[in-house]
Structures are given as C-alpha cells and as structure tokens.
Design a protein around this motif. Sequence first.
Motif, PDB file in Angstrom:
ATOM      1  N   VAL A 184       0.844  -1.191   0.000  1.00  0.00           N
ATOM      2  CA  VAL A 184       0.000   0.000   0.000  1.00  0.00           C
ATOM      3  C   VAL A 184       0.882   1.246   0.000  1.00  0.00           C
ATOM      4  O   VAL A 184       2.037   1.210   0.436  1.00  0.00           O
ATOM      5  CB  VAL A 184      -0.956   0.031   1.209  1.00  0.00           C
ATOM      6  CG1 VAL A 184      -1.837  -1.205   1.227  1.00  0.00           C
ATOM      7  CG2 VAL A 184      -0.191   0.157   2.521  1.00  0.00           C
ATOM      8  N   GLY A 185       0.338   2.337  -0.494  1.00  0.00           N
ATOM      9  CA  GLY A 185       1.072   3.605  -0.518  1.00  0.00           C
ATOM     10  C   GLY A 185       0.395   4.601  -1.436  1.00  0.00           C
ATOM     11  O   GLY A 185      -0.778   4.436  -1.804  1.00  0.00           O
ATOM     12  N   GLY A 186       1.126   5.627  -1.811  1.00  0.00           N
ATOM     13  CA  GLY A 186       0.592   6.617  -2.740  1.00  0.00           C
ATOM     14  C   GLY A 186       0.374   5.995  -4.111  1.00  0.00           C
ATOM     15  O   GLY A 186       1.148   5.136  -4.538  1.00  0.00           O
ATOM     16  N   MET A 187      -0.679   6.414  -4.799  1.00  0.00           N
ATOM     17  CA  MET A 187      -0.992   5.817  -6.099  1.00  0.00           C
ATOM     18  C   MET A 187      -0.122   6.462  -7.174  1.00  0.00           C
ATOM     19  O   MET A 187      -0.569   7.315  -7.960  1.00  0.00           O
ATOM     20  CB  MET A 187      -2.482   5.947  -6.401  1.00  0.00           C
ATOM     21  CG  MET A 187      -3.322   5.112  -5.433  1.00  0.00           C
ATOM     22  SD  MET A 187      -4.915   4.617  -6.094  1.00  0.00           S
ATOM     23  CE  MET A 187      -5.739   6.178  -6.252  1.00  0.00           C
ATOM     24  N   THR A 188       1.143   6.018  -7.210  1.00  0.00           N
ATOM     25  CA  THR A 188       2.132   6.590  -8.110  1.00  0.00           C
ATOM     26  C   THR A 188       2.792   5.498  -8.939  1.00  0.00           C
ATOM     27  O   THR A 188       2.777   4.318  -8.572  1.00  0.00           O
ATOM     28  CB  THR A 188       3.224   7.329  -7.316  1.00  0.00           C
ATOM     29  OG1 THR A 188       3.898   6.376  -6.466  1.00  0.00           O
ATOM     30  CG2 THR A 188       2.628   8.438  -6.462  1.00  0.00           C
ATOM     31  N   GLU A 189       3.413   5.914 -10.041  1.00  0.00           N
ATOM     32  CA  GLU A 189       4.154   4.965 -10.863  1.00  0.00           C
ATOM     33  C   GLU A 189       5.323   4.378 -10.083  1.00  0.00           C
ATOM     34  O   GLU A 189       5.667   3.203 -10.230  1.00  0.00           O
ATOM     35  CB  GLU A 189       4.656   5.642 -12.135  1.00  0.00           C
ATOM     36  CG  GLU A 189       5.331   4.667 -13.102  1.00  0.00           C
ATOM     37  CD  GLU A 189       5.971   5.356 -14.286  1.00  0.00           C
ATOM     38  OE1 GLU A 189       6.238   4.661 -15.284  1.00  0.00           O
ATOM     39  OE2 GLU A 189       6.220   6.565 -14.204  1.00  0.00           O
ATOM     40  N   SER A 190       5.939   5.202  -9.223  1.00  0.00           N
ATOM     41  CA  SER A 190       7.091   4.719  -8.454  1.00  0.00           C
ATOM     42  C   SER A 190       6.695   3.609  -7.496  1.00  0.00           C
ATOM     43  O   SER A 190       7.471   2.671  -7.276  1.00  0.00           O
ATOM     44  CB  SER A 190       7.751   5.874  -7.697  1.00  0.00           C
ATOM     45  OG  SER A 190       6.845   6.472  -6.799  1.00  0.00           O
ATOM     46  N   LEU A 191       5.484   3.677  -6.925  1.00  0.00           N
ATOM     47  CA  LEU A 191       5.015   2.573  -6.076  1.00  0.00           C
ATOM     48  C   LEU A 191       4.919   1.297  -6.896  1.00  0.00           C
ATOM     49  O   LEU A 191       5.382   0.227  -6.464  1.00  0.00           O
ATOM     50  CB  LEU A 191       3.657   2.900  -5.460  1.00  0.00           C
ATOM     51  CG  LEU A 191       2.966   1.714  -4.751  1.00  0.00           C
ATOM     52  CD1 LEU A 191       3.692   1.360  -3.458  1.00  0.00           C
ATOM     53  CD2 LEU A 191       1.497   1.997  -4.473  1.00  0.00           C
ATOM     54  N   GLY A 192       4.309   1.382  -8.089  1.00  0.00           N
ATOM     55  CA  GLY A 192       4.172   0.209  -8.936  1.00  0.00           C
ATOM     56  C   GLY A 192       5.514  -0.365  -9.336  1.00  0.00           C
ATOM     57  O   GLY A 192       5.724  -1.591  -9.280  1.00  0.00           O
ATOM     58  N   MET A 193       6.456   0.497  -9.721  1.00  0.00           N
ATOM     59  CA  MET A 193       7.787   0.060 -10.139  1.00  0.00           C
ATOM     60  C   MET A 193       8.528  -0.611  -8.984  1.00  0.00           C
ATOM     61  O   MET A 193       9.084  -1.706  -9.128  1.00  0.00           O
ATOM     62  CB  MET A 193       8.568   1.273 -10.648  1.00  0.00           C
ATOM     63  CG  MET A 193      10.017   0.993 -11.003  1.00  0.00           C
ATOM     64  SD  MET A 193      10.195  -0.103 -12.419  1.00  0.00           S
ATOM     65  CE  MET A 193      11.990  -0.169 -12.505  1.00  0.00           C
ATOM     66  N   ARG A 194       8.557   0.041  -7.825  1.00  0.00           N
ATOM     67  CA  ARG A 194       9.312  -0.483  -6.691  1.00  0.00           C
ATOM     68  C   ARG A 194       8.719  -1.784  -6.169  1.00  0.00           C
ATOM     69  O   ARG A 194       9.428  -2.785  -5.991  1.00  0.00           O
ATOM     70  CB  ARG A 194       9.345   0.555  -5.562  1.00  0.00           C
ATOM     71  CG  ARG A 194      10.057   0.061  -4.298  1.00  0.00           C
ATOM     72  CD  ARG A 194       9.912   1.054  -3.159  1.00  0.00           C
ATOM     73  NE  ARG A 194       8.519   1.343  -2.835  1.00  0.00           N
ATOM     74  CZ  ARG A 194       7.745   0.523  -2.126  1.00  0.00           C
ATOM     75  NH1 ARG A 194       8.195  -0.662  -1.716  1.00  0.00           N
ATOM     76  NH2 ARG A 194       6.504   0.870  -1.860  1.00  0.00           N
ATOM     77  N   ALA A 195       7.396  -1.792  -5.925  1.00  0.00           N
ATOM     78  CA  ALA A 195       6.757  -2.975  -5.340  1.00  0.00           C
ATOM     79  C   ALA A 195       6.843  -4.170  -6.289  1.00  0.00           C
ATOM     80  O   ALA A 195       7.149  -5.298  -5.859  1.00  0.00           O
ATOM     81  CB  ALA A 195       5.306  -2.671  -4.997  1.00  0.00           C
ATOM     82  N   ALA A 196       6.588  -3.941  -7.576  1.00  0.00           N
ATOM     83  CA  ALA A 196       6.649  -5.040  -8.540  1.00  0.00           C
ATOM     84  C   ALA A 196       8.069  -5.568  -8.664  1.00  0.00           C
ATOM     85  O   ALA A 196       8.296  -6.782  -8.757  1.00  0.00           O
ATOM     86  CB  ALA A 196       6.124  -4.587  -9.897  1.00  0.00           C
TER      87      ALA A 196
END
Length: 341
Positions: free
Chosen positions: A220-232
């Motif tokens: 969970v976190g801010g709905m940002t591209e960086s969240l998607g990139m890092r978590a994935a």
Amino acid sequence: MNLKELSEHLNLSQTTVSRALNGYPEVREATRRRVLEAARQFNYSPNARAKGLATGRAMSIGHVIPLSNKHEILNPLFGDFITGASEAYATGGYELVLTLVPDDEEAAHYHNIRARGNVDGIILHGPRVNDPRIDLLDRIGVPFLVHGRVFGRAEDYAFVDIDNESAFLRATRHLIALGHRRIALLNAVETMDFAYRRRRGYEAALREAGIGIDRALIEVGGMTESLGMRAASEMLDRPNPPTAFLCSSIVIAFGVERAILRRGLAMGEDISVVTHDDVLSYLPNGTSEPLFTATRSSIREAGRTCAQELMAMIADPGKPRPGIMLDADLILGRSTGRAPG
C-alpha cells in the motif's frame, strides 16, 4: 448566449430553463437533460452574481483539502474530477471554491463556512474509514455530498461512489479463472475507504477459491508509478514471485509494466496485470484497444454527477439524500493471459 436566447432556442419558458439548470424536482427528467445538453452545446453560463442576488444564495460550492493531502491537487484523478464538477457548475451558474486548510483547522473551517455563508454546499473528498467529518457536517447543517462512502456507518448521507469491493472481487476472480494463484495487490493507503473496500473484494475472491492470503503480496502507498515500479520489482525478484498484479490505479499499473519489461518479461504472457481505470483524459488506457484489463469508471463523470446532485439538493432542501452507485465495468485488454506453466 443569454437565458432568453437559450429559452427561445429550446422553445421553453425562461422559468422552465432556469429551473432545469438548477435541478428543481418539478422539471421532467427528459426536459432537464435537453436543457443541460443545449447549455453545454452553446457554452451557456448564468451570471452567478446576479443569480445569487435573486436567490439569496452564495452560488458557490466548497471543496476543502487538508494540507496533508495537498498533493491530491496534483493527482490526475483530482484534476479530472474537478473538471467534471466544474462543467456542471458552469451550467448551473455556480462557482467552485477550493480551499487548503491545516489538518487541525479543518473542523473550524467548516464552522466558519456555515457562519459566513460563502458557499451553499460542500463536496467531501477522500472519505476515510469511520470518517468523523460526516457527523460534523450533519451537525453544522451545511448541505454536503461525499465522493465515496464511509465504511463502518449507515449510508444516511448523500454520496456518489462505485462498488469498489465488487469491482475488485470480479477482477480477482478473472485472474483466478486464468489460472493465477500468486496474485499481488498494489493498493492505496487503506485508511481511505475505497482502498479498504478494494482489499476486501480481493481477499473475498481468494478465500472463495481456497487460496491463502499472503500479506507479502499486498503493498500500500501513494498511487504513483514509483510505487508500482518499486513494489513489482521487489516482488518479482523473490524466489516465489507473483504471476499477476492487481492495481488500484492505472498510474501504478504503468510502474508495474516498467518493472516487468526491465526483466525481459512480457506483460500479458509472463505476468498479468489488472488495474482500475478512472478514464483519465490525458492518460488513456491504450488507443484502438485497451492496454490493460481494467475495472473502468470515469472519474470525470463522477465529478459531474457529484456537482449535479449537490446543486439539486441545494435547490430543493427537502429532496431525499441521493445514494448513487456508478458502474465499474470489467474490460479486457492485452495485459492478461493464462498463468504460465
């Protein structure tokens, strides 16, 4: 075009046109839609100052953003929501008043709004689980409408929402039907009502299929591209990586796609991705065909609907508080396929 010219074009009285634009209940729905469409077509905008003098209203709607959430103003979702709301305000002769307030002064600000009478109603953004602002605004007595809902209390307030739990239940079922068992969820912070409901839908589908819930696959976190990139990236580098991702925003999904491609994998073949698509005006989900399989509901339409419903409540204080659930369709794109192996 002024009111007289608009009325002549529609072959309706000025009173009927004015009442249709302001949401009066005695105007037939077909007539109201016809008037609103013509007003949009000819860019008709009533004079808010003159109208306010005639009605005794401020002819303004308030949107209050706590300073801790000021980043929301830069969020493409917020921009498209405000665009839709502003289109409705322009048609109805209202102005939008956007205010940033310190978090610890938000309650006092609502009281000041009531005392000054500088807005006729408020749209409440970002409802939280058990959000105390609902009871506060009820006590103050300012007409308000919530964009979303508040988990943990009766729906005795005006709201416009999508069925987030059902949408993510269907999305997860779709991935399970494709053979996926390791499904990651990349979500917004779960103090936000919509995020909490989306996780409930995801987990309900897993339990229904007899799949254990792995907390290591939930981020969970801010709905940002960086969240998607890092978590994935982190999840894909583990010994037992997910074969599919479920994302709360198309912005997150773009980050997931980047992480997949960097590993030389193919989205839709090696790794599947499903997202929620708010139909953002400048971040489309593909062109001729959808890039992402997605649950889709227009945030701009939600803004327009919120504004129209609140203006109708202001025009008719006795009107029942609306509880509107907008559709979230599951559309198939190129980002999903059978689980590998």
